[in-house]
Design a protein around this motif. Structure first.
Motif, PDB file in Angstrom:
ATOM      1  N   LEU A  95       5.507  17.210   9.954  1.00  0.00           N
ATOM      2  CA  LEU A  95       6.275  16.968   8.501  1.00  0.00           C
ATOM      3  C   LEU A  95       5.907  18.389   8.051  1.00  0.00           C
ATOM      4  CD1 LEU A  95       7.024  13.629   6.672  1.00  0.00           C
ATOM      5  CD2 LEU A  95       8.782  15.496   7.835  1.00  0.00           C
ATOM      6  N   ASP A 116       3.646  22.065   8.484  1.00  0.00           N
ATOM      7  CA  ASP A 116       3.967  23.588   9.538  1.00  0.00           C
ATOM      8  C   ASP A 116       2.741  23.028  10.198  1.00  0.00           C
ATOM      9  OD1 ASP A 116       5.413  24.597   7.553  1.00  0.00           O
ATOM     10  OD2 ASP A 116       3.851  25.437   6.783  1.00  0.00           O
ATOM     11  N   PHE A 163       9.228  14.411  -0.184  1.00  0.00           N
ATOM     12  CA  PHE A 163       8.733  14.837   1.556  1.00  0.00           C
ATOM     13  C   PHE A 163      11.056  15.039   1.370  1.00  0.00           C
ATOM     14  CE2 PHE A 163       4.679  13.689   1.342  1.00  0.00           C
ATOM     15  CZ  PHE A 163       4.667  14.678   2.292  1.00  0.00           C
ATOM     16  N   GLN A 220      11.720  18.244   3.809  1.00  0.00           N
ATOM     17  CA  GLN A 220      11.209  18.542   5.086  1.00  0.00           C
ATOM     18  C   GLN A 220      11.947  17.783   5.555  1.00  0.00           C
ATOM     19  OE1 GLN A 220       8.986  18.129   2.883  1.00  0.00           O
ATOM     20  NE2 GLN A 220       7.226  19.120   2.519  1.00  0.00           N
ATOM     21  N   GLU A 233      16.025  19.055   7.085  1.00  0.00           N
ATOM     22  CA  GLU A 233      15.466  20.468   7.567  1.00  0.00           C
ATOM     23  C   GLU A 233      14.715  19.678   9.045  1.00  0.00           C
ATOM     24  OE1 GLU A 233      11.968  24.079   7.778  1.00  0.00           O
ATOM     25  OE2 GLU A 233      11.959  22.767   6.162  1.00  0.00           O
TER      26      GLU A 233
END
Length: 150
Positions: A87, A89, A118, A121, A124
């Protein structure tokens, strides 16, 4: 008295297909998936603190779930995942002093997921994986597998 005399058998109203389940948005489904994974992480952490092994059953096989944390030289690094992707980077996580304090971090993270912090994320990651179970329709093709005999 016979059953047929006591009760009237009649045709039932037709429900639209797939309406047996409550409708749920893709975002809510993804959030529920992450919350289920966090529940497993709580159980895994409890077992590890007791010095036991924790196994889950997937597709009829006993498997050890992948932990959302790693022990490093400076402490425990919490790196949550959605599916098989992180989640945060790459190379980032939350440093926790000891494994025993990770329980509070898991609870706080679970609360943040419930509040939707979240969702960006999760969305995505889900979009990068693409849709599963559906294939684009190609003219002249009828689904997957072998073509049907004439």
């Amino acid at each position: 008295m016979a059953f047929a005399d006591k009760y009237k058998v009649q045709p039932l109203p037709q429900a639209p297909r797939g309406s047996m389940r409550a409708p749920i948005s893709p975002r809510e489904r993804a959030r529920a998936k992450l919350l289920a994974a966090l529940k497993v992480q709580h159980e895994l952490l409890a077992a590890e603190l007791k010095g036991e092994t924790f196994m889950v059953t997937r597709m009829g096989k006993q498997m050890a779930p992948r932990a959302f944390w790693q022990t490093t030289a400076v402490g425990v690094a919490f790196t949550p995942r959605f599916g098989n992707q992180f989640l945060f980077d790459k190379g980032q996580g939350i440093l926790v002093g000891e494994l025993a304090t990770l329980s509070q971090v898991l609870r706080d993270f679970e609360e943040a997921v419930k509040l939707g912090e979240f969702d960006a994320q999760i969305t995505e990651i889900a979009e990068s994986r693409g849709s599963r179970g559906t294939s684009p329709t190609v003219p002249g093709k009828r689904g997957r597998g072998r073509p049907r005999r004439s």
